[in-house]
Design a protein around this motif. Structure first.
Motif, short mmCIF file in Angstrom:
data_model
loop_
_atom_site.label_atom_id
_atom_site.label_comp_id
_atom_site.label_asym_id
_atom_site.label_seq_id
_atom_site.Cartn_x
_atom_site.Cartn_y
_atom_site.Cartn_z
N VAL A 96 0.92 -1.49 0.32
CA VAL A 96 -0.11 -0.09 0.12
C VAL A 96 1.16 1.06 -0.39
CG1 VAL A 96 -1.85 1.65 1.04
CG2 VAL A 96 -1.84 -0.99 1.40
N LEU A 97 1.91 1.42 0.86
CA LEU A 97 3.15 2.78 0.60
C LEU A 97 3.91 1.46 0.85
CD1 LEU A 97 2.71 4.26 3.63
CD2 LEU A 97 1.16 5.12 1.19
N LYS A 98 4.74 2.08 -0.86
CA LYS A 98 6.41 1.12 -1.05
C LYS A 98 7.28 2.18 -0.63
CE LYS A 98 2.80 1.70 -4.57
NZ LYS A 98 1.90 0.34 -4.69
N GLY A 105 5.56 9.24 -2.89
CA GLY A 105 4.70 11.24 -3.43
C GLY A 105 4.50 10.62 -4.93
N TYR A 132 -6.50 0.55 6.35
CA TYR A 132 -5.19 0.93 5.58
C TYR A 132 -5.57 2.43 4.99
CZ TYR A 132 -8.45 -0.01 1.77
OH TYR A 132 -9.25 -0.02 0.98
N LYS A 133 -6.79 2.57 4.46
CA LYS A 133 -6.69 3.84 4.01
C LYS A 133 -5.91 5.46 4.84
CE LYS A 133 -11.04 4.71 7.07
NZ LYS A 133 -12.80 5.27 6.97
N ALA A 147 -2.94 5.33 5.75
CA ALA A 147 -1.53 5.63 5.55
C ALA A 147 -1.16 7.08 4.58
CB ALA A 147 -1.50 4.44 4.66
N THR A 148 -0.37 7.03 5.19
CA THR A 148 0.10 8.36 5.18
C THR A 148 0.93 8.89 4.93
OG1 THR A 148 -1.64 9.66 6.79
CG2 THR A 148 0.01 10.70 6.38
N THR A 149 2.30 9.76 3.59
CA THR A 149 3.05 9.76 2.67
C THR A 149 3.02 10.93 2.89
OG1 THR A 149 1.41 10.18 0.82
CG2 THR A 149 2.67 8.20 1.56
N ASP A 186 4.45 13.16 0.93
CA ASP A 186 4.85 14.23 0.02
C ASP A 186 4.09 15.02 0.09
OD1 ASP A 186 3.33 11.76 0.10
OD2 ASP A 186 2.07 12.92 -2.01
N LEU A 187 4.05 16.77 -0.19
CA LEU A 187 3.05 17.82 0.63
C LEU A 187 1.77 17.55 -1.15
CD1 LEU A 187 5.34 20.44 1.14
CD2 LEU A 187 4.66 19.06 2.67
N LYS A 188 1.41 18.06 -0.45
CA LYS A 188 0.13 17.67 -1.31
C LYS A 188 -0.86 18.85 -2.11
CE LYS A 188 -0.20 13.28 -0.21
NZ LYS A 188 0.66 12.88 0.96
N ARG A 197 -2.01 15.54 5.67
CA ARG A 197 -2.07 15.12 5.07
C ARG A 197 -0.62 14.22 4.10
NH1 ARG A 197 -5.44 16.67 1.02
NH2 ARG A 197 -4.39 14.39 -0.11
N SER A 244 6.58 16.00 -3.98
CA SER A 244 4.89 16.46 -4.14
C SER A 244 5.35 16.83 -6.16
CB SER A 244 4.44 17.83 -3.95
OG SER A 244 5.62 19.38 -4.03
N ARG A 278 -5.68 1.21 -3.93
CA ARG A 278 -4.72 1.54 -2.67
C ARG A 278 -3.37 0.99 -3.17
NH1 ARG A 278 -8.45 -3.09 -0.64
NH2 ARG A 278 -6.77 -5.07 -1.27
N TRP A 336 -1.33 6.86 -4.63
CA TRP A 336 -2.69 6.94 -4.51
C TRP A 336 -2.47 8.31 -3.14
CZ3 TRP A 336 -4.84 5.72 0.99
CH2 TRP A 336 -3.68 4.97 1.59
N ARG A 352 -2.14 10.52 -3.16
CA ARG A 352 -2.07 11.81 -3.43
C ARG A 352 -3.94 12.16 -4.53
NH1 ARG A 352 2.06 15.24 -3.39
NH2 ARG A 352 1.06 16.83 -4.98
N LEU A 377 -8.63 7.37 -2.84
CA LEU A 377 -8.89 5.91 -3.04
C LEU A 377 -9.97 5.73 -4.21
CD1 LEU A 377 -8.87 4.48 0.54
CD2 LEU A 377 -7.27 3.01 -1.12
#
Lengths: 797, 282
Positions: free
Chosen positions: A478-480, A484, A614-615, A617-619, A621-623, A680, A701, B246, B251, B253, B256
């Protein structure tokens, strides 16, 4: 006679006390009771079994006192050497581990066998392990690294768990080292890096388990002794968990997998001594040969026989080979075993019984089963073309009894052989006092410092390596590792998987340790590794569930090294205890030392975190432009081991400290704010401090920038920009969610600052006082960061 | 045909490693799917209850991985085994109009067996391969997102649900993915017969993208092709790895729901399209 001449006489004379037995195959009996002390030691050294004089004496006395033959066979002596190696019995580290990391939050551990077992959700456990494959990788990087991956996979599979991810923390010497500066017998770090990543790539990709996290750390101290740590996590239904012990008397042993060969002989002894100029020639045979395309079907066979309920126990062949596997499966169930050694398939004809017994050949698994299930096990193995043979039975008496063509070649009391020696080795205490940061010229151009940091091997992008690993297979990622906007990704804090179809829970993984901190202060450096693990997991929205520690240290017989081990484990344990989080799995790798120097203390920490969904999950990169930027955590003048001091080529300063209570509260606040949907982007602050973290958030980003006021963090701009104080995050919050965000952060409000906002101009701007310390184009900063490793490896596009 | 009666087989041998997620996405679409070892079709070394007959299935998916290790040319060993053990059954399967899908290693195998690109309508496969998937230009395996343009004009039964010229994000994950025709003069016919399905492009929409947007240096930027009937389809990137939003690399950005529905990824349409075809035509 002088000591030296006595020793050289013994080197020749011990062999006269060994008799060859006329049994039709190679078998020798060692008349230990006739050997002098010098001869005992010479014998141990010549046979490469790694036993000290005291251990040889203990062996001699045991055999004299037993029923039966008064002297051991070569099979028995080799088996003892293996069972009593540092690698197998933790003889130097056990007291330290007991004092510092055992017994923490033990109620959260469901089982601790070949892998640690912890609850994932109501119906599932995760099985996790972390191990080193350091010495083999220093000699033969490709095979050493590949078999490291293979070994940790087996540890997870033998619990009945389906592996879902691999993690690879790697440590090398500087890539730009001059050949002339390499110590004799040492391979160039570029060669080692290339070999190790190729080994992980070709093996990990083929077995079909994604490599999702890890890291590559460079430090001069790893030049002669690179470190290859490998972690694996799997999931298993609670009712399908298999234990590493036999079911009962009369169960049969079924050997699955690769035939046994002469590769990997004395591997554990090799892992339990320092590397030297001669290691290449002397220990090449200790490195095993991996075969991914036997491993992949072996995993299927193992999981299929477990799921069909055909086994009573399962254990993988790791360091120690058949000798350890058969004995432990039986002994841990309260029984003994009879193994018929001639049944074991071998790679070459004519192998001596001792070679078969101690070989550490890869891709082998042992299961115990009721006799009526054997036929079905053999059939499943045949479907996958995996060799399988019945090779023994579980017996009442607690002994390892091994025959070769009906001749007894080993009969060892299991209580004796598994109860190896334990040493309380002395520590040489080095006092680490907090030191002020040295007086240094304030850089005229802060932006140039930032650019230097982004290019530096500690921070630079490892994308060239990471993209050679399959991090997507199984389609759960889900997150690699890189996160970004497409084509301008930045370095993620942790990977997130959704391992189960039927559950929305996420599993987060990361690994951390900074040797520049631990070499300066093993206690606070190790505490910082746990802190960084917690903040990496929180940044992606995960709560820490358990920790794994891979303790890579130098020679424990040297009191300075022993002190480092003690202090590091104390640092890990103190923070973990305060967080009430257990160590679910661990591994100790000592003797990481060459004649030139030891490695820096390297307690690799792997964190396993859980996301409620899982939703969340936060990365990093600025959004969106206009969003607020907050900084959580206090920024202090803590520069010991920092990248900033390395920029100045300076020493001194204090290693960042951590307060576990504050860490726990802060991480919980971050995760709560993420779960409330108010965050975000999130990124932790580590090497290079605010400046590096902010640059990464901007360039990931793919076009946004940021405007940050740093004065509120610290009056000294250098501290504000580059301090590596622990327990800090940068968080992006939409203007219309700011009130909800601040409510979620209320428990740590005194440590939270609104420091700036996201802009649409693609520039990284940090204001200190009346001027901009940094005002740079984010894309150009990314170039510095992205191109550094390809340049060092000579593979620039 | 009723959707729930449709049965897919996902073929595997040692080293096939995408079979779990492949079977799972078909189940998610609402059809039956089963992972079948090659030996279950040939009957060697398996129990009676494990034996299977290819003709009992309505679709065959050769999943990704490193079959038999791919220690020689990728896909060559499994292709040889399939041809020698399953050749006739597979011809009949294709000739009956039943769909065959090859992703990544599966695509390599379909090319090795001559099932793709196969320019002759009406024949299941060519005696010898007419194309190859060569080592990537970068010289090694890489895992990265690719942008694929759907260039098919309606022939391919696996992509009818994707508008022509639309660009989708799909994960590349291979060492040998450089599509080359044995005779490049075949390219024109491949286009004429509407057998090119996906080509690589870049964020600017180029027809001839540079590395890394072309992850391998494929001729004419070809990422996937189908047979003249559009029922056999192979592609290098993995649509099953972007079945859900997902699993998209960006995603966080887009959210979903990026316009296709909650947690619907760019790859899902491939599986929906072929099942839709099966429901209507078989």
């Amino acid at each position: 006679m002088t000591d030296a001449t006595a020793a050289s006489a013994a080197a020749a004379s011990w062999e006269s006390k060994v008799e060859k037995l006329g049994v039709g195959f190679p078998l020798r009996r060692f008349r230990l009771r006739d050997m002098s002390d010098d001869e005992l030691l010479a014998c141990s050294q010549a046979m490469s079994i790694g036993l000290s004089l005291e251990e040889m004496q203990a062996a001699r006395d045991h055999f004299l006192g037993r029923d039966g033959e008064d002297d051991p066979t070569d099979v028995e002596l080799e088996a003892l050497g293996q069972a009593w190696s540092e690698h197998c019995c933790y003889k130097s580290s056990k007291p330290v581990l007991k004092a510092n990391v055992y017994g923490i939050a033990e109620d959260k551990i469901a089982a601790r066998e070949d892998a640690g077992i912890v609850e994932f959700d109501d119906e599932h456990y995760y099985a996790v392990g972390l191990e080193s494959h350091n010495h083999p990788s220093a000699i033969e990087p490709y095979g050493g690294a590949a078999t490291g991956v293979g070994g940790i996979l087996r540890d997870v599979v033998c619990m009945g768990a389906q592996p879902v991810a691999l993690v690879d923390p790697l440590f090398f010497g500087p890539l730009d080292m001059k050949n002339a500066d390499l110590p004799p017998g040492v391979k160039h770090p570029r060669f080692l890096l290339d070999g190790v990543i190729s080994g992980i790539r070709d093996y990990g990709n083929r077995v079909g388990i994604p490599t999702v996290a890890g890291g590559i750390t460079f430090h001069e101290g790893y030049t002669g002794n690179c470190l290859v740590n490998v972690g694996c996590i799997g999931v298993v239904r609670k009712d399908e968990l298999v234990h590493s012990k036999a079911g009962g008397v009369g169960d049969v042993f079924v050997y699955l997998g690769n035939p046994t060969g002469r590769d990997g002989i004395h591997g554990v002894a090799f892992a339990s001594e320092e590397l030297s100029e001669e290691s290449e020639d002397a220990s090449r045979s200790a490195v095993q040969v991996g075969d991914a395309i036997l491993k992949e079907p072996l995993m299927h066979v193992t999981l299929e026989v477990i799921r069909e309920g055909l086994t009573t126990g399962c254990k993988d062949f790791g360091g120690g080979g058949l000798s350890c596997v058969a004995g432990e499966l039986a002994y841990d169930a309260g029984y003994g075993c009879h193994i018929e050694l001639e049944k074991i398939p071998t790679k070459v004809p004519g192998m001596a019984p001792w070679e078969i017994w101690v070989s550490e050949s890869q891709e082998r698994m042992m299961v115990t089963a009721k006799a009526e299930n054997v036929e079905r096990i053999l059939q499943i193995a045949a479907k996958w073309d995996v060799p399988a043979v019945v090779c023994g039975t579980v017996i009442e008496e607690k002994v390892n009894h091994v025959t070769f063509h009906d001749e007894t070649v080993l009969r060892l009391d299991l209580e004796f052989s598994t109860g190896g020696p334990v040493y309380d080795r002395p520590c040489a205490v080095r006092t680490v006092e907090p030191e002020p940061t040295p007086e240094l010229p304030v850089p005229e151009d802060m932006e140039e410092v930032l650019r230097w940091m982004l290019r530096h091997s500690s921070v630079m992008s490892k994308e060239w390596v990471v993209r050679q690993y399959d991090h997507e297979v199984r389609a759960n990622t889900v997150l690699k590792p890189f996160q970004g906007a497409l084509g301008s990704e930045g370095p993620g804090d942790a990977a997130v998987l959704k391992p189960l179809d039927a559950s929305d829970r996420g599993l987060a993984l990361c690994s951390d340790v900074n040797p520049y901190l631990t070499e300066r202060d093993p206690y606070w450096g190790s505490a910082s590794a746990v802190d960084e693990t917690v903040r990496n997991l929180a940044a992606v929205g995960a709560r820490l569930s358990s920790l794994c520690d891979n303790l890579n240290f130098g020679n424990p017989q040297k009191p300075e090294r022993m002190w480092e081990l003690y202090e590091a484990t104390r640092g890990l344990g103190d923070v973990a205890r305060a967080l009430d989080v257990p160590f679910s799995s661990g591994n100790v790798s000592l003797y990481n030392e060459t004649p030139t120097r030891p490695i820096p203390p390297t307690p690799t920490v792997m964190g396993v975190g859980i996301l409620s969904h899982y939703k969340h999950a936060t990365t990093l990169d600025l959004k969106a432009a206009g969003n607020r930027l907050y900084l959580l955590g206090e920024t202090g003048d803590e520069f010991g081991g920092s990248l900033y001091l390395r920029y100045h080529d300076a020493e001194g300063g204090s290693v960042p400290r951590t307060d576990a209570k504050v860490l726990a509260d802060s991480a919980e606040a971050v995760v709560s704010a993420i779960e409330a949907g108010t965050v975000r982007a999130a990124h932790d602050l580590s090497e290079g401090g605010l400046a590096v973290a902010l640059a990464e958030m901007c360039f990931a980003s793919g076009g946004l920038g940021a405007h940050v006021h740093a004065d509120a963090l610290h009056e000294d701009p250098v501290v504000a920009l580059f301090s590596e104080s622990n327990t800090r995050w940068l968080l992006e919050v939409p203007e219309d969610r700011a009130a909800d965000f601040e409510a979620a952060m209320a428990p740590v409000a005194d440590r939270l600052r609104h420091v700036g906002s996201v802009t649409d101009d693609g520039r990284v701007r940090i204001r200190t006082g009346e001027t901009y310390a940094v005002d740079a184009d984010a894309a150009s900063l990314r170039e510095e960061w992205a191109n550094a490793l390809p340049r060092l490896m000579g593979v620039e596009a | 045909m009723n959707k729930s009666d449709i049965k897919w087989a996902v073929l595997r041998i040692e080293g096939t490693n995408s079979e779990d997620e492949s079977a799972q996405v078909m189940r998610e679409i609402g059809v039956q799917s089963e992972i079948v070892h090659l030996k279950q079709f040939t009957g060697h070394d398996v129990a009676d209850h494990e034996r299977r007959n290819l003709a009992d299935y309505d679709g065959l998916w050769i999943a990704g991985g490193f079959s038999a290790g791919d220690y020689i040319r990728a896909g060559a060993i499994l292709a040889a085994r399939v041809k020698s053990r399953l050749g006739n059954d597979l011809s009949e399967f294709v000739e009956a109009g039943k769909p065959v899908l090859g992703i990544c290693n599966g695509f390599q195998i379909l090319v090795e067996t001559g099932l793709l690109p196969n320019l002759e309508p009406g024949q299941a496969y060519t005696q010898a391969p007419t194309a190859a998937l060569h080592l990537n230009d970068c010289g090694h395996y890489e895992c990265r997102p690719s942008l694929l343009r759907h260039v098919n004009r309606g022939n391919c039964k696996f992509t009818t649900g994707i508008p022509h010229d639309e660009v989708r994000t799909v994960i590349s994950s291979h060492a040998e993915g450089k599509f080359i025709l044995a005779d490049d003069r075949d390219y024109e016919r491949l286009v004429d017969q509407d057998q090119v399905v996906f080509t690589y492009t870049d964020p600017d929409g180029s027809d001839d993208p540079a590395y890394p947007w072309s992850p391998n240096g494929a001729a004419h930027a070809i990422a996937g092709v189908c047979n003249p009937e559009g029922t056999v389809f192979g592609m290098m990137p993995h649509p099953e790895r972007v079945f859900y939003r997902r699993n998209h690399p960006d995603w966080t950005r887009t959210g979903l729901d990026a316009g296709l529905g909650f947690d619907v990824g760019d790859g899902r349409a491939v599986f929906e399209s072929i099942v839709d075809y099966q429901v209507k035509r078989l």
